[in-house]
Design a protein around this motif. Structure first.
Motif, PDB file in Angstrom:
ATOM      1  N   GLY A  68       0.619  -1.145  -0.127  1.00 42.94           N
ATOM      2  CA  GLY A  68       0.017   0.029  -0.015  1.00 42.94           C
ATOM      3  C   GLY A  68       0.908   1.378  -0.129  1.00 42.94           C
ATOM      4  N   PRO A  69       0.396   2.378   0.008  1.00 44.91           N
ATOM      5  CA  PRO A  69       0.881   3.713   0.041  1.00 44.91           C
ATOM      6  C   PRO A  69       1.823   3.645   1.342  1.00 44.91           C
ATOM      7  N   GLU A  70       1.486   3.127   2.541  1.00 45.32           N
ATOM      8  CA  GLU A  70       2.624   3.253   3.640  1.00 45.32           C
ATOM      9  C   GLU A  70       3.510   2.152   3.715  1.00 45.32           C
ATOM     10  N   GLY A  71       3.555   1.424   2.372  1.00 45.63           N
ATOM     11  CA  GLY A  71       4.328   0.321   2.251  1.00 45.63           C
ATOM     12  C   GLY A  71       3.836  -1.187   2.467  1.00 45.63           C
ATOM     13  N   PRO A  72       4.596  -2.173   2.478  1.00 44.46           N
ATOM     14  CA  PRO A  72       3.942  -3.418   2.731  1.00 44.46           C
ATOM     15  C   PRO A  72       3.387  -3.794   4.072  1.00 44.46           C
ATOM     16  N   GLY A  73       2.543  -4.585   4.030  1.00 42.89           N
ATOM     17  CA  GLY A  73       1.778  -4.837   5.488  1.00 42.89           C
ATOM     18  C   GLY A  73       1.034  -6.196   5.130  1.00 42.89           C
ATOM     19  N   GLY A  74       0.231  -6.719   6.094  1.00 39.65           N
ATOM     20  CA  GLY A  74      -0.466  -7.728   6.041  1.00 39.65           C
ATOM     21  C   GLY A  74      -1.364  -8.020   7.412  1.00 39.65           C
ATOM     22  N   ALA A 124      -0.521   0.133  17.770  1.00 35.98           N
ATOM     23  CA  ALA A 124       0.789   1.024  17.977  1.00 35.98           C
ATOM     24  C   ALA A 124       1.203   1.566  16.876  1.00 35.98           C
ATOM     25  N   GLY A 125       2.018   2.808  16.448  1.00 34.86           N
ATOM     26  CA  GLY A 125       2.432   3.130  15.247  1.00 34.86           C
ATOM     27  C   GLY A 125       3.549   4.233  15.673  1.00 34.86           C
ATOM     28  N   ASP A 126       4.241   4.652  14.467  1.00 27.28           N
ATOM     29  CA  ASP A 126       5.259   5.379  14.721  1.00 27.28           C
ATOM     30  C   ASP A 126       5.201   6.896  14.571  1.00 27.28           C
ATOM     31  N   GLY A 127       3.884   7.279  14.471  1.00 31.79           N
ATOM     32  CA  GLY A 127       3.191   8.742  14.804  1.00 31.79           C
ATOM     33  C   GLY A 127       3.270   9.178  13.208  1.00 31.79           C
ATOM     34  N   ALA A 128       2.830  10.415  13.168  1.00 32.33           N
ATOM     35  CA  ALA A 128       2.455  11.401  11.970  1.00 32.33           C
ATOM     36  C   ALA A 128       3.664  11.654  11.467  1.00 32.33           C
ATOM     37  N   ASP A 129       4.996  11.782  12.043  1.00 34.51           N
ATOM     38  CA  ASP A 129       6.254  12.264  11.374  1.00 34.51           C
ATOM     39  C   ASP A 129       7.086  10.763  11.173  1.00 34.51           C
ATOM     40  N   GLY A 130       6.692   9.586  11.207  1.00 30.73           N
ATOM     41  CA  GLY A 130       7.412   8.404  11.142  1.00 30.73           C
ATOM     42  C   GLY A 130       7.021   8.072   9.858  1.00 30.73           C
ATOM     43  N   GLN A 131       7.679   6.610   9.608  1.00 28.17           N
ATOM     44  CA  GLN A 131       7.537   6.101   8.207  1.00 28.17           C
ATOM     45  C   GLN A 131       6.307   5.455   7.720  1.00 28.17           C
ATOM     46  N   GLY A 132       5.159   5.657   8.737  1.00 27.47           N
ATOM     47  CA  GLY A 132       4.099   4.825   8.298  1.00 27.47           C
ATOM     48  C   GLY A 132       3.758   3.411   8.923  1.00 27.47           C
ATOM     49  N   ALA A 168       4.500  -2.226   7.360  1.00 24.87           N
ATOM     50  CA  ALA A 168       5.872  -1.910   7.689  1.00 24.87           C
ATOM     51  C   ALA A 168       6.521  -0.848   7.423  1.00 24.87           C
ATOM     52  N   GLY A 169       5.893   0.276   6.750  1.00 27.22           N
ATOM     53  CA  GLY A 169       6.197   1.817   6.562  1.00 27.22           C
ATOM     54  C   GLY A 169       7.028   1.820   5.339  1.00 27.22           C
TER      55      GLY A 169
END
Length: 169
Positions: A88-94, A136-144, A167-168
C-alpha cells in the motif's frame, strides 16, 4: 463464531483508525492534559496468568516473509493459514490469524513490548469482556509503521488472535 466476527470487526475498526489523511487535530490538548490509557489484565484473568512475554519470545517466527520485527506469531501460536500480505502507500503490510493457549492479556503484553522495542508508540487499547486489543504506530512524522492486535478468549477453546501490520515506507 459471533465472538470471532466481533473481534474481526473491532480489529478492522482499529486498523482503519490508523488510516487516512494525516491532519493535525482541530483541538490539541494543552501541555500536561494528555490522558494515558494503560492495559490491565482482564478482571477474570487467573491470579497466576503470565503477562510477561514467554521464554521463547526472542525466537518468535515472522508473521510473513519480510514482516517487520514487531509482526511475529506469538510463541507457540498456531496460524489458521498463511498471512494475507499486500503493498500500500504506507509500504508492505499484512494480516494473520492464529490461536494460542495464552491469555488475551499475555498476548497484548507481548505485542506491546515488541512494538515499544521497535520504537512504536501506543495508539489505543481495548479491553472488553473476553477480548483485548492494542494498536501502535510510529506517529505522523514516522515512516507509516502500524501494528494492531486483537485477542479473544473463547470458552473451551484457545485464544483467537488477529494481527495486522504495516511495515512503513
Amino acid at each position: 463464531m459471533k465472538r470471532s466476527l466481533a473481534a474481526t470487526a473491532v480489529m478492522g475498526a482499529m486498523v482503519l483508525a490508523g488510516c487516512g489523511e494525516r491532519e493535525p487535530a482541530e483541538v490539541a490538548p494543552a501541555a500536561g492534559e494528555v490522558a494515558v490509557e494503560a492495559v490491565s489484565p482482564a478482571a477474570d484473568a487467573p491470579a497466576g496468568a503470565r503477562l510477561a512475554p514467554p521464554a521463547g519470545a526472542a525466537t518468535a517466527l515472522p508473521a510473513a516473509e519480510g514482516a517487520p520485527a514487531f509482526a511475529v506469531i506469538y510463541p507457540g501460536g498456531t496460524p489458521g493459514g498463511p498471512a494475507t500480505v499486500a503493498q500500500g502507500p504506507e509500504g508492505p503490510g499484512g494480516i494473520v490469524a492464529f490461536s494460542t493457549d495464552a491469555t488475551p492479556a499475555a498476548v497484548v503484553a507481548f505485542y506491546r513490548e515488541r512494538a515499544e522495542a521497535a520504537g512504536l508508540k501506543s495508539i489505543n487499547t481495548m479491553n472488553r469482556g473476553d477480548s483485548m486489543g492494542y494498536a501502535a504506530g510510529d506517529g505522523a512524522d514516522g515512516q507509516g509503521q502500524l501494528m494492531s492486535v486483537v485477542a479473544t478468549r473463547i470458552e473451551g477453546e484457545p485464544t483467537s488472535v488477529q494481527l495486522s501490520w504495516t511495515a512503513g515506507r
